[in-house]
Design an enzyme around this catalytic site. Sequence first.
Site, PDB file in Angstrom:
ATOM      1  N   HIS A 242       7.561 -43.685   6.353  1.00 40.47           N
ATOM      2  CA  HIS A 242       8.802 -42.959   6.063  1.00 40.47           C
ATOM      3  C   HIS A 242       8.820 -41.501   6.548  1.00 40.47           C
ATOM      4  O   HIS A 242       9.638 -41.108   7.381  1.00 40.47           O
ATOM      5  CB  HIS A 242       9.047 -42.931   4.550  1.00 40.47           C
ATOM      6  CG  HIS A 242       8.987 -44.253   3.859  1.00 40.47           C
ATOM      7  ND1 HIS A 242      10.016 -45.158   3.907  1.00 40.47           N
ATOM      8  CD2 HIS A 242       8.022 -44.822   3.082  1.00 40.47           C
ATOM      9  CE1 HIS A 242       9.696 -46.229   3.178  1.00 40.47           C
ATOM     10  NE2 HIS A 242       8.493 -46.042   2.674  1.00 40.47           N
TER      11      HIS A 242
HETATM   12  C1  BDR Z   1       9.451 -42.082  -0.068  1.00 41.06           C
HETATM   13  O1  BDR Z   1       8.840 -42.218  -1.333  1.00 41.06           O
HETATM   14  C2  BDR Z   1       7.493 -41.870  -1.279  1.00 41.06           C
HETATM   15  O2  BDR Z   1       6.725 -42.854  -1.908  1.00 41.06           O
HETATM   16  C3  BDR Z   1       7.139 -41.703   0.168  1.00 41.06           C
HETATM   17  O3  BDR Z   1       6.207 -40.649   0.338  1.00 41.06           O
HETATM   18  C4  BDR Z   1       8.450 -41.380   0.827  1.00 41.06           C
HETATM   19  O4  BDR Z   1       8.714 -39.992   0.798  1.00 41.06           O
HETATM   20  C5  BDR Z   1       9.877 -43.446   0.425  1.00 41.06           C
HETATM   21  O5  BDR Z   1      10.758 -44.025  -0.462  1.00 41.06           O
END
Ligand code: BDR
Length: 313
Positions: A242
């Site tokens: 992400h």
């Molecule tokens: C987001 O949530 C966190 O777990 C990850 O780092 C990312 O920023 C994805 O949904």
Amino acid sequence: MTRPIIIDTDPGQDDALAILLALASPEELDVRAIVAVAGNVPLPLTQKNARRLVDLSGRTDVPVYAGCPRPMVCPLRTAENVHGRSGLDGHDWPEPATPLQAQHGVDYLIEALMAADEGGITLCTLGPLTNIAMALVKEPRCARGIGEIVMMGGGFFEGGNTTPAAEFNILVDPHAAHVVFASGLKLTLLPLDVTHQALATPARIARFAALGNKTGKACAGMLSFFNRHDVEKYGEDGAPLHDPCVIASLLQPDLFAGKMVPVQIDIAPGLTLGMTVMDWWGVTGEAANCMVMNRINADGYFDLLAKRLARLP
Ligand code: BDR
Ligand code: CA
């Protein structure tokens, strides 16, 4: 021209790769500071993890601040099930040598933004939006220093990853997200609709492992750990990577495509709390307030990551 940025983050393995990507790119990005927020794990761990990443990168010129230990209204919700107890499981981390700055992260944000030229700073957010919203609430004049906020969060066509309707970063602090999305500032969003196309497959992880540096090894270790949860959850060949999408979108904008749409955050208690409601087809007549990305060149993205991470120790 070098672009001044501040990274607000809750590391997190994917935050880690985003931070390393930014620190490996001094020609394009002037990382003024990293501000930690509570999210994936509690604040004492996210601030420590941010300092570990600065150590690993050798960029000990970048100061690390700790911001808010909890969301504005909701109790803190963390994600150790995804990221492990430390938040950065998958690599054996030493205690950080980089000190934590004494100033509160929100006060640092206000001071830095007030001192900046108009629109001089790009805020890159990789976690819940608590610190940014708190800064805007405490000192609204600091908005003047923000050129743009580029955020990982939300999702529309992909749905949510933490509830059926909500993505983690927005759900953890929906009220902060509401403040940011209603701010009138220039906003860009990298939602799950993009990140679920950017999978850390075993072949891509192997490329990091083969870089021959400590950073590549640490990234491969972290992503292998990260994969164990998401591969089972999504039934895909790798976990969505992400947060580095935020930094990659600054370094190589042509990797991404999307559209300006109206986005509102659902803050009403109930099934869809924390949903990023996007008027994708323009049915409301509301003014668009956010550039929402929905496409990525995933091979180009991982190529950029591998090339930049190879520059670090
Ligand atoms: C987001 O949530 C966190 O777990 C990850 O780092 C990312 O920023 C994805 O949904
Ligand atoms: Ca994150």
